[in-house]
Enzyme design. Structure first.
Site: not given
Length: 447
Positions: A260-261, A264, A271, A335
């Site tokens: 999660f780094l 963007g 959610c 995603k």
């Protein structure tokens, strides 16, 4: 005697949970109030794209040749009440219109419809993401309205599904959390989840409030991590740094970790955005709003990324108007490995540029149908090549594997200008530059 399981609500969460319960060996009855959805599921079809889910459904849905027959569907709450020992409530809790708070009407309706059909000892298990305090209220309602009275128990068992990985996350979860009020409820849930627990999945037993808080806390932490690296991308833009190298360097610290780094255009979907807003709203109701005030900034950073991508595109095209400019957008879903376009940053950016006069053409491997419903006025192409044909700039906004494997030289043959902006920091700049493209990514002004 083997437990019989019902699943109320057969959307993304419910359809996956029902199929997974059948895979674990249980007889399962799924319920929905939408006839078209039930008809699809009975044919072994799913109303959304989720890798592996349709195959799993077809393996178990009764009436399909070669299936186990362990999974059936109905629209009748009386049938559900008579059938099940354990009833999972998997309905949606969207953001309330015009507010931050969660809309609990679907959960309340499901419990109200089920309660009159529970004559004997049974366990109702909430899986929906709800404001803390909901389980206590619903448990009281069940006891008052079910013929079984206090023998109609409630438990809370939050879901942690990742779109694109939902089947694996259900069959092999990284943890199982159950909020219970009795040994009987805990015992039943241990029986339901015996297979994953036997494989080593941690089984965490809590009270109701803690179980409700786990999901919103987890999502808030992930949203914070994403927005943190996006904030660092803003600083890198101003300072001339490289956010990808920055993320790599801090990610080696195991207290931080590398997941999660990737900076963007931010998070979206059904959610994270609505969950952190509902958490803020509920904290305010509890008088703990100051504790979560940082989430307002997290939300703000996330939404700001979309506007910054639009400005990056404007700058790349000379800093003026989008009028008359052809813009190719690669990605519509929020995603990869999903057709979900709810609150999609990619579609939001495409829509903003379109509203400012740009001729936008979108391509996504799975999200085109849903995107057309949300933004019918955008242009759509059947392939990446067709989207890029004649484009003055290409925006990479959803990190599908298909886009990482594109041939930049072939795309360059059809583009009007070899200019690409990577809004996900997922493409290899060197590969694109060798093919003659001008390459720019968020948070990497000098890379």
């Amino acid at each position: 005697m083997s437990l019989k399981i019902t699943v109320i609500g057969t959307g993304y969460l419910g359809a996956t949970h029902a199929a997974a319960m059948a895979e674990l060996g249980f007889e399962v009855l799924g319920l929905d109030v939408v006839p078209e959805k039930i008809a699809m599921l009975q044919r072994g079809e799913v109303p959304m794209y989720e890798p592996g889910l349709e195959d799993l459904l077809r393996k178990h849905v009764a009436g399909i040749e070669g299936s186990t027959g362990r999974l059936r569907f109905t629209m009748d709450f009386a049938e559900v009440g008579a059938f099940g020992d354990v009833h999972f409530v998997c309905v949606n809790t969207p953001q309330r219109h015009g507010e931050y708070a969660a809309d609990m009407s679907y959960v309340d309706s499901a419990i109200a419809s089920l309660a009159p059909h529970l004559p004997g000892p049974t366990l109702v298990v909430g899986k929906s993401t709800v404001p803390v305090g909901s389980a206590d209220r619903l448990a009281t309602y069940l006891a008052e309205h079910a013929p079984a009275g206090a023998d109609a128990e409630l438990a809370w068992n939050p879901e942690f599904l990742r779109e694109g990985f939902a089947v694996g996350d259900t069959l092999h979860p990284d943890r199982i959390v159950v909020g219970v009020r009795s040994e009987r409820a805990e015992k039943l849930l241990r029986e339901v989840y015996a297979t994953p627990v036997g494989e080593g999945t941690p089984f965490v037993v809590t009270d109701f409030p803690t179980a409700e808080l786990v999901k919103t806390s987890a999502n808030s932490f992930l949203a914070t991590k994403i927005s943190f690296i996006n904030a660092m991308a803003e600083v890198c833009e101003a300072a001339g740094g490289d956010v990808v190298k920055l993320a790599e360097a801090i990610g080696y610290d195991d207290r931080i970790g590398r997941k999660f780094l990737r900076a963007g255009i931010g998070f979206g979907g059904g959610c994270l955005p609505k969950d952190i807003r509902a958490f803020l709203a509920r904290a305010g109701e509890l008088g703990a709003d100051q504790a979560l005030s940082f989430l307002r900034e997290i939300d703000s950073i996330n939404m700001r990324q979309r506007g910054q991508m639009v400005e990056l595109a404007r700058e790349a095209l000379g800093g003026g108007s989008f009028l008359g400019k052809r813009v190719a957008v690669l990605g519509a879903s929020f995603k990869p490995d999903s057709d979900d376009v709810r609150d999609s940053p990619a579609l939001n950016v495409a829509g903003q540029i379109h509203l400012q006069g740009g001729q936008v053409t979108v391509y996504d491997p799975k999200g085109m149908g849903n995107a057309r419903q949300v933004f019918p006025t955008l242009g759509y192409a059947d392939s990446a090549v067709e989207a890029v044909r004649g484009a003055d700039v290409v925006l990479h906004l959803t990190e599908w594997q298909e886009f990482r494997e594109l041939d930049p030289a072939a795309l360059g043959e059809v583009a009007a200008t070899r200019l690409i902006l990577d809004g996900r920091n997922a493409l290899d700049p060197e590969v694109w530059r060798k093919a003659g493209w001008s390459f720019r990514a968020m948070g990497r002004p000098t890379a």
